[in-house]
Design an enzyme around this catalytic site. Structure first.
Site, PDB file in Angstrom:
ATOM      1  N   LEU A   1       0.602   4.093   1.534  1.00 15.80           N
ATOM      2  CA  LEU A   1       0.643   4.493   2.725  1.00 15.80           C
ATOM      3  C   LEU A   1       0.226   3.766   4.190  1.00 15.80           C
ATOM      4  O   LEU A   1      -0.398   2.560   3.975  1.00 15.80           O
ATOM      5  CB  LEU A   1      -0.030   5.774   3.185  1.00 15.80           C
ATOM      6  CG  LEU A   1       0.092   6.523   4.828  1.00 15.80           C
ATOM      7  CD1 LEU A   1       1.228   7.597   4.193  1.00 15.80           C
ATOM      8  CD2 LEU A   1      -1.503   7.370   4.476  1.00 15.80           C
ATOM      9  N   GLY A   2       1.164   3.962   4.890  1.00 19.24           N
ATOM     10  CA  GLY A   2       1.416   2.917   6.243  1.00 19.24           C
ATOM     11  C   GLY A   2       1.231   3.370   7.778  1.00 19.24           C
ATOM     12  O   GLY A   2       1.361   5.128   7.630  1.00 19.24           O
TER      13      GLY A   2
ATOM     14  N   ASP B   1       3.639  -0.770  10.003  1.00 17.69           N
ATOM     15  CA  ASP B   1       4.686  -1.127  10.501  1.00 17.69           C
ATOM     16  C   ASP B   1       5.336  -0.834  11.786  1.00 17.69           C
ATOM     17  O   ASP B   1       5.336  -0.336  12.761  1.00 17.69           O
ATOM     18  CB  ASP B   1       5.933   0.318   9.668  1.00 17.69           C
ATOM     19  CG  ASP B   1       7.013  -0.117   9.997  1.00 17.69           C
ATOM     20  OD1 ASP B   1       7.684  -0.864   9.183  1.00 17.69           O
ATOM     21  OD2 ASP B   1       7.537   0.595  10.489  1.00 17.69           O
TER      22      ASP B   1
ATOM     23  N   LYS C   1      10.489  -6.594  12.383  1.00 15.95           N
ATOM     24  CA  LYS C   1      12.177  -5.892  11.866  1.00 15.95           C
ATOM     25  C   LYS C   1      12.734  -6.718  12.993  1.00 15.95           C
ATOM     26  O   LYS C   1      12.469  -7.144  14.165  1.00 15.95           O
ATOM     27  CB  LYS C   1      12.302  -4.507  11.855  1.00 15.95           C
ATOM     28  CG  LYS C   1      11.169  -3.891  10.978  1.00 15.95           C
ATOM     29  CD  LYS C   1      12.055  -2.055  11.579  1.00 15.95           C
ATOM     30  CE  LYS C   1      11.044  -1.267   9.996  1.00 15.95           C
ATOM     31  NZ  LYS C   1      10.129  -1.305  11.193  1.00 15.95           N
TER      32      LYS C   1
ATOM     33  N   HIS D   1      16.354  -4.412  10.518  1.00  7.08           N
ATOM     34  CA  HIS D   1      16.558  -3.848  10.791  1.00  7.08           C
ATOM     35  C   HIS D   1      17.564  -2.790  10.843  1.00  7.08           C
ATOM     36  O   HIS D   1      17.798  -1.032   9.559  1.00  7.08           O
ATOM     37  CB  HIS D   1      15.748  -3.261  12.480  1.00  7.08           C
ATOM     38  CG  HIS D   1      15.333  -2.247  12.659  1.00  7.08           C
ATOM     39  ND1 HIS D   1      14.486  -1.817  13.750  1.00  7.08           N
ATOM     40  CD2 HIS D   1      15.791  -0.985  12.601  1.00  7.08           C
ATOM     41  CE1 HIS D   1      14.048  -0.643  14.131  1.00  7.08           C
ATOM     42  NE2 HIS D   1      14.364  -0.339  13.146  1.00  7.08           N
TER      43      HIS D   1
ATOM     44  N   PRO E   1       1.193  -1.102   0.047  1.00  4.22           N
ATOM     45  CA  PRO E   1       0.092   0.153  -0.078  1.00  4.22           C
ATOM     46  C   PRO E   1       0.683   0.771   0.077  1.00  4.22           C
ATOM     47  O   PRO E   1       1.728   1.278   0.843  1.00  4.22           O
ATOM     48  CB  PRO E   1      -0.944  -0.670   0.918  1.00  4.22           C
ATOM     49  CG  PRO E   1      -1.246  -1.748   1.850  1.00  4.22           C
ATOM     50  CD  PRO E   1       0.507  -2.237   1.084  1.00  4.22           C
TER      51      PRO E   1
ATOM     52  N   TYR F   1      10.891  -1.053  18.750  1.00  2.00           N
ATOM     53  CA  TYR F   1       9.771  -0.015  19.289  1.00  2.00           C
ATOM     54  C   TYR F   1       9.556  -0.363  20.657  1.00  2.00           C
ATOM     55  O   TYR F   1       8.693   0.845  21.364  1.00  2.00           O
ATOM     56  CB  TYR F   1       8.936  -0.208  18.435  1.00  2.00           C
ATOM     57  CG  TYR F   1       9.282   0.073  16.946  1.00  2.00           C
ATOM     58  CD1 TYR F   1      11.143   0.720  16.254  1.00  2.00           C
ATOM     59  CD2 TYR F   1       8.449   0.283  15.378  1.00  2.00           C
ATOM     60  CE1 TYR F   1      10.946   1.018  15.600  1.00  2.00           C
ATOM     61  CE2 TYR F   1       9.087   0.675  14.432  1.00  2.00           C
ATOM     62  CZ  TYR F   1      10.149   1.481  14.413  1.00  2.00           C
ATOM     63  OH  TYR F   1      11.004   1.326  12.547  1.00  2.00           O
TER      64      TYR F   1
END
Length: 339
Positions: free
Chosen positions: A27-28, A55, A89, A120, A25, A60
């Protein structure tokens, strides 16, 4: 699309039903730096509004909250699992033989499997645990981190897990042209994507052209700049407040954020926009339906100054040599003067 790669009741990763395919897509929703206690709600809102890609990353430190939100949203019928691409990732400390355990933990956290699994960084940490803090005030990596360039060994492990059906597709992040060339010369499964920083302050035309020539889709992070990053704070560069960006947006009758996102999507990239505010999540999504005139896109491209907001983990990789040396000197002085 994959249905469910991971089954919570059996705590195992099942064979893939359908492989991940590009193009992704346009945009995510990005989840980097999305605050705990807010990121889950942002994911649910994004799915309600129609986002088709989320994402994520183990680095994170929010995948468990994201996973709970994804699982509940799919159970509630907010979105169909097969319509949404879930990206995650493997981070530097889990390269090589540690990659499989990393993927398993990611699947456990996200609860719904991983459609696209990325390396990553093309950098390996020997440290099994990342030292805290991982970076100093200037963004310079913690000197106790033992880092080296490594990606081919880890890619072979990712290829194996992909071939065993434990993820839907594989790709990379933060790879340079020489690193991509080396990887392509040694791989049996080609990377679907290269996720990199991309915005009008950092165009990196050579990399984008190379990816296009090799059929590797670009995923663009920090498309609005990253003023709260280490380098952003030091330099004070705020892309969203740039006079030309706002002039282009005013001429087009859209917001500055929408102008930047349109620029990011101009050549078929998948652009990752992070927000936890419902109004901005919706505003960003509407940028998919906006087509900026070529002359306006060209004006944004002319803002290129080769400026990265993000910093790498090793000298010579997303670090200016002079800046690295200055940070290194500062660390030595601080250590010398410490009580």
């Amino acid at each position: 699309r994959l249905d469910r790669l991971y089954h919570p009741k059996t705590t195992s990763m099942s064979a893939a039903g359908v492989r991940c395919r590009t193009p992704l897509p346009s945009l995510g929703l990005g989840t980097w730096k999305a605050p705990p206690g807010q990121v889950g709600a942002a994911v649910r809102v994004a799915l309600q509004k129609g986002y088709k890609l989320i994402d994520c990353a183990e680095a994170y430190d929010n995948q468990d909250e994201v996973g709970r939100a994804l699982e509940q949203a799919f159970q509630d019928g907010v979105a169909a699992r097969e319509d949404v691409t879930i990206v995650s990732k493997v981070f530097n400390h889990n390269h090589g033989s540690r990659a499989e355990a990393s993927l398993r933990k990611t699947c456990e956290d996200l609860r719904v499997g991983v459609d696209l699994w990325l390396m990553h960084w093309p950098i390996r940490f020997e440290n099994e645990q990342i030292p805290s803090p991982a970076r100093g005030p200037t963004g310079w990596p913690n000197p106790s981190i033992e880092a080296s360039f490594e990606y081919n060994e880890t890619w072979k492990e990712m290829e194996r897990l992909y071939n065993e059906g434990k993820c839907g597709g594989i790709g990379v992040c933060n790879f340079t042209v020489p690193q991509l060339k080396d990887l392509l010369a040694n791989c049996t499964v080609r990377p679907l994507v290269n996720q990199v920083e991309a915005h009008p302050f950092f165009v990196d035309a050579e990399l984008h052209a190379f990816c296009a020539s090799e059929g590797i889709q670009v995923m663009a992070y920090s498309p609005l700049g990253s003023a709260d990053s280490y380098s952003g704070k030091l330099v004070g560069a705020i892309l969203l407040q740039d006079d030309e960006v706002n002039a282009v947006a005013k001429e087009a009758g859209i917001s500055a954020a929408q102008a930047l996102l349109c620029w990011g999507m101009r050549d078929g990239a998948c652009v990752l926009a992070k927000s936890v505010r419902e109004d901005r999540i919706e505003e960003n999504l509407r940028s998919q339906d906006i087509k900026l005139d070529a002359s306006l896109l060209a004006r944004l491209t002319k803002l290129d100054r080769g400026y990265r907001f993000g910093l790498g983990w090793m000298k010579g990789h997303f670090w200016d040599d002079e800046a690295w040396s200055a940070c290194e000197k500062l660390h030595r002085e601080e250590k010398k003067n410490a009580p």
